[in-house]
Design an enzyme around this catalytic site. Structure first.
Site, short mmCIF file in Angstrom:
data_model
loop_
_atom_site.label_atom_id
_atom_site.label_comp_id
_atom_site.label_asym_id
_atom_site.label_seq_id
_atom_site.Cartn_x
_atom_site.Cartn_y
_atom_site.Cartn_z
N TYR A 65 0.83 -1.22 0.00
CA TYR A 65 0.00 0.00 0.00
C TYR A 65 0.86 1.26 0.00
CZ TYR A 65 -4.34 -2.42 -0.10
OH TYR A 65 -5.39 -3.19 -0.55
N VAL A 100 -9.36 3.71 -5.45
CA VAL A 100 -9.07 4.20 -4.10
C VAL A 100 -8.03 5.32 -4.14
CG1 VAL A 100 -9.66 1.98 -3.04
CG2 VAL A 100 -7.29 2.41 -3.73
N HIS A 116 -14.91 1.27 -2.86
CA HIS A 116 -13.87 0.43 -2.24
C HIS A 116 -12.96 1.21 -1.29
CE1 HIS A 116 -14.27 -2.75 -5.71
NE2 HIS A 116 -15.25 -2.79 -4.83
N CYS A 151 -6.06 3.51 19.73
CA CYS A 151 -6.36 2.44 20.69
C CYS A 151 -5.17 1.48 20.85
CB CYS A 151 -7.62 1.67 20.27
SG CYS A 151 -7.35 0.59 18.85
N GLY A 188 -13.19 1.49 -17.89
CA GLY A 188 -11.91 0.97 -17.39
C GLY A 188 -12.03 0.00 -16.24
N THR A 189 -13.05 -0.84 -16.28
CA THR A 189 -13.12 -1.89 -15.26
C THR A 189 -13.28 -3.26 -15.92
OG1 THR A 189 -14.39 -2.80 -13.39
CG2 THR A 189 -15.60 -1.34 -14.88
N SER A 190 -12.65 -4.27 -15.32
CA SER A 190 -12.74 -5.63 -15.87
C SER A 190 -14.11 -6.24 -15.62
CB SER A 190 -11.64 -6.52 -15.28
OG SER A 190 -11.73 -6.52 -13.88
N ASN A 214 -13.53 0.60 -22.85
CA ASN A 214 -12.46 -0.32 -22.42
C ASN A 214 -11.75 -0.80 -23.69
OD1 ASN A 214 -10.92 -2.52 -21.31
ND2 ASN A 214 -12.35 -2.57 -19.59
N GLU A 216 -10.30 -3.48 -23.99
CA GLU A 216 -10.43 -4.95 -24.04
C GLU A 216 -11.87 -5.35 -23.74
OE1 GLU A 216 -7.85 -6.83 -24.77
OE2 GLU A 216 -6.41 -5.17 -24.72
C1 BJW Z 1 -8.37 0.49 -19.54
C2 BJW Z 1 -7.22 1.19 -19.83
C3 BJW Z 1 -7.38 2.48 -20.32
C4 BJW Z 1 -6.62 -0.73 -19.09
N1 BJW Z 1 -8.60 2.98 -20.47
N2 BJW Z 1 -9.58 1.01 -19.72
C5 BJW Z 1 -20.05 -13.30 -6.89
C6 BJW Z 1 -19.38 -14.26 -7.61
C7 BJW Z 1 -18.07 -14.60 -7.29
C8 BJW Z 1 -17.40 -14.00 -6.25
C9 BJW Z 1 -18.07 -13.04 -5.55
C10 BJW Z 1 -19.37 -12.71 -5.86
N3 BJW Z 1 -19.76 -11.73 -5.00
C11 BJW Z 1 -18.74 -11.45 -4.18
C12 BJW Z 1 -17.70 -12.24 -4.49
C13 BJW Z 1 -16.36 -12.23 -3.85
C14 BJW Z 1 -15.49 -11.08 -4.27
C15 BJW Z 1 -15.36 -11.06 -5.79
O1 BJW Z 1 -16.01 -10.33 -6.49
N4 BJW Z 1 -14.44 -11.84 -6.31
C16 BJW Z 1 -14.19 -11.87 -7.77
C17 BJW Z 1 -12.68 -11.81 -8.03
C18 BJW Z 1 -14.85 -13.06 -8.37
N5 BJW Z 1 -16.03 -9.82 -3.79
C19 BJW Z 1 -15.82 -9.39 -2.55
O2 BJW Z 1 -15.21 -10.07 -1.73
C20 BJW Z 1 -16.39 -8.04 -2.17
N6 BJW Z 1 -17.11 -8.13 -0.95
C21 BJW Z 1 -18.29 -8.73 -0.89
O3 BJW Z 1 -18.82 -9.22 -1.85
O4 BJW Z 1 -18.84 -8.71 0.37
C22 BJW Z 1 -19.95 -9.56 0.62
C23 BJW Z 1 -19.39 -10.86 1.08
C24 BJW Z 1 -18.77 -10.89 2.28
C25 BJW Z 1 -18.29 -12.11 2.75
C26 BJW Z 1 -18.40 -13.25 1.96
C27 BJW Z 1 -18.99 -13.17 0.70
C28 BJW Z 1 -19.51 -11.96 0.26
C29 BJW Z 1 -15.26 -7.05 -1.90
C30 BJW Z 1 -14.48 -6.72 -3.12
C31 BJW Z 1 -13.34 -5.77 -2.77
C32 BJW Z 1 -12.40 -5.55 -3.94
N7 BJW Z 1 -11.24 -4.91 -3.45
C33 BJW Z 1 -10.21 -4.51 -4.40
C34 BJW Z 1 -9.05 -3.91 -3.60
C35 BJW Z 1 -9.46 -2.54 -3.09
C36 BJW Z 1 -8.39 -1.91 -2.34
C37 BJW Z 1 -7.15 -1.68 -3.15
O5 BJW Z 1 -7.17 -0.98 -4.17
O6 BJW Z 1 -6.14 -2.23 -2.76
O7 BJW Z 1 -10.74 -3.53 -5.32
S1 BJW Z 1 -9.65 -5.82 -5.47
C38 BJW Z 1 -9.47 -4.80 -6.90
O8 BJW Z 1 -10.43 -5.20 -7.91
C39 BJW Z 1 -9.86 -3.39 -6.46
C40 BJW Z 1 -10.63 -2.91 -7.66
O9 BJW Z 1 -11.44 -1.81 -7.28
C41 BJW Z 1 -11.38 -4.13 -8.08
C42 BJW Z 1 -11.88 -4.08 -9.49
O10 BJW Z 1 -10.80 -4.04 -10.38
P1 BJW Z 1 -10.90 -3.14 -11.70
O11 BJW Z 1 -11.01 -1.72 -11.30
O12 BJW Z 1 -11.95 -3.66 -12.58
O13 BJW Z 1 -9.42 -3.32 -12.30
P2 BJW Z 1 -8.82 -4.50 -13.21
O14 BJW Z 1 -7.35 -4.41 -13.12
O15 BJW Z 1 -9.46 -5.79 -12.92
O16 BJW Z 1 -9.30 -4.09 -14.69
C43 BJW Z 1 -8.80 -2.94 -15.34
C44 BJW Z 1 -9.55 -2.77 -16.65
O17 BJW Z 1 -9.12 -1.56 -17.26
C45 BJW Z 1 -9.29 -3.89 -17.67
O18 BJW Z 1 -10.53 -4.34 -18.21
C46 BJW Z 1 -8.48 -3.21 -18.77
O19 BJW Z 1 -8.74 -3.70 -20.09
C47 BJW Z 1 -8.94 -1.78 -18.65
N8 BJW Z 1 -7.98 -0.77 -19.10
N9 BJW Z 1 -6.14 0.34 -19.56
C48 BJW Z 1 -9.67 2.19 -20.16
N10 BJW Z 1 -6.30 3.24 -20.63
#
Ligand code: BJW
Length: 243
Positions: A65, A100, A116, A151, A188-190, A214, A216
């Site tokens: 971080y 974030v 997030h 704390c 820009g989200t996967s 996006n 991709e």
């Molecule tokens: C461009 C570009 C350019 C490149 N222009 N584009 C249902 C099914 C299966 C699993 C689950 C489900 N529901 C919940 C889950 C579990 C889990 C989950 O979703 N897992 C999946 C991996 C399957 N979810 C959770 O655990 C969530 N909590 C929850 O559901 O609570 C209820 C619960 C509790 C207890 C038990 C069960 C349920 C919490 C999710 C928290 C995610 N946290 C993170 C880290 C945040 C802190 C940090 O930053 O460190 O969030 S993980 C990471 O992924 C971060 C992001 O916000 C998040 C999404 O990623 P994002 O933004 O989409 O980025 P990438 O890298 O994936 O994609 C980038 C994209 O940009 C790509 O498509 C590129 O092509 C594109 N790109 N250049 C435009 N120039």
């Protein structure tokens, strides 16, 4: 080129929701989670962004971080962030982000809904309600002691890790906006991390048109009426020109 029907839908919209992900910050030089360069050392986000990883090795997680805080502090919002600020002056726009990094706010976007959390908030790992602010100009070195809450427990990054619930207020605000919008623009989200990935479906079920920016394809692509296969800055600037 922007499809005329998307231009018309945006011009006629009572409310537009924009959902951004890590790709929105890519052109500011902030790495995405899952794309090329999405690994930190040899770790995947899924190995570090969990409460278990923090319990197991808080120093490792803090090192990740802090390296991200430094990268974001050195980055600047790009032309796409600025285009969104101006678009919000032309159409009623609710900006929801999974990011974030605070780059939307630094560009001048107001009332950003952060699903997030934020790299710049520190919360208590033991669950006490104290929240502290992290200063971008003073990110500690990796060998500095880990931060402690009032704390006495370790502080942790104020972000949402896998398996954790998203904060209630932003979720309620995002889903209310999605239920009441005419266009949802996903940028820009996967579209694989839930529940954020379900926001476009909520908008669609309420009758909204879905557009994706996006370079991709993603799981959302098949459900989007309009797809702009371009980086965020270029696509948002093109949208701004036609609106
Ligand atoms: C461009 C570009 C350019 C490149 N222009 N584009 C249902 C099914 C299966 C699993 C689950 C489900 N529901 C919940 C889950 C579990 C889990 C989950 O979703 N897992 C999946 C991996 C399957 N979810 C959770 O655990 C969530 N909590 C929850 O559901 O609570 C209820 C619960 C509790 C207890 C038990 C069960 C349920 C919490 C999710 C928290 C995610 N946290 C993170 C880290 C945040 C802190 C940090 O930053 O460190 O969030 S993980 C990471 O992924 C971060 C992001 O916000 C998040 C999404 O990623 P994002 O933004 O989409 O980025 P990438 O890298 O994936 O994609 C980038 C994209 O940009 C790509 O498509 C590129 O092509 C594109 N790109 N250049 C435009 N120039």
């Amino acid at each position: 080129m922007i499809d005329d029907r998307l231009t018309a839908a945006l011009r006629a919209a009572r409310r537009v929701v924009v959902l951004t992900g890590a790709g929105m910050s890519a052109e500011s030089g902030v790495p995405t989670f899952r794309g090329a360069g999405g690994l930190w050392k040899t770790y995947r986000a899924e190995d570090l962004a969990t409460p278990q990883a923090f319990r197991r090795d808080p120093a490792l997680v803090w090192a990740w971080y802090r390296s991200r805080q430094r990268a974001v502090a050195a980055a600047a919002p790009h032309a796409g962030h600025a285009a969104l600020v101006r678009l919000a002056g032309r159409v009623p726009l609710t900006l929801v982000t999974q990011n974030v990094d605070g780059l939307h706010q630094r560009a001048g976007s107001r009332d950003v809904i952060e699903l997030h959390g934020s790299l710049w908030r520190l919360t208590c790992s033991a669950g006490c309600p104290h929240v502290a602010e992290a200063r971008p100009e003073a990110v500690p070195d990796d060998d500095a002691p880990l931060p402690r809450c009032v704390c006495g427990a370790l502080q942790r990054p104020g972000v949402v890790w896998f398996g954790e619930q998203l904060p209630e207020e932003p979720v309620a605000a995002a889903w209310a906006a999605a239920a009441d919008c005419d266009v949802l623009l996903s940028v820009g989200t996967s579209s694989i991390v839930y529940p954020a990935a379900a926001l476009p479906s909520a908008a669609r079920e309420a009758g909204a048109v879905i557009a994706e920016i996006n370079p991709e394809p993603t799981p959302l692509t098949a459900h989007a009426e309009f797809v702009l296969r371009a980086p965020a800055a270029e696509a948002l600037m093109r949208l701004e020109v036609v609106l």
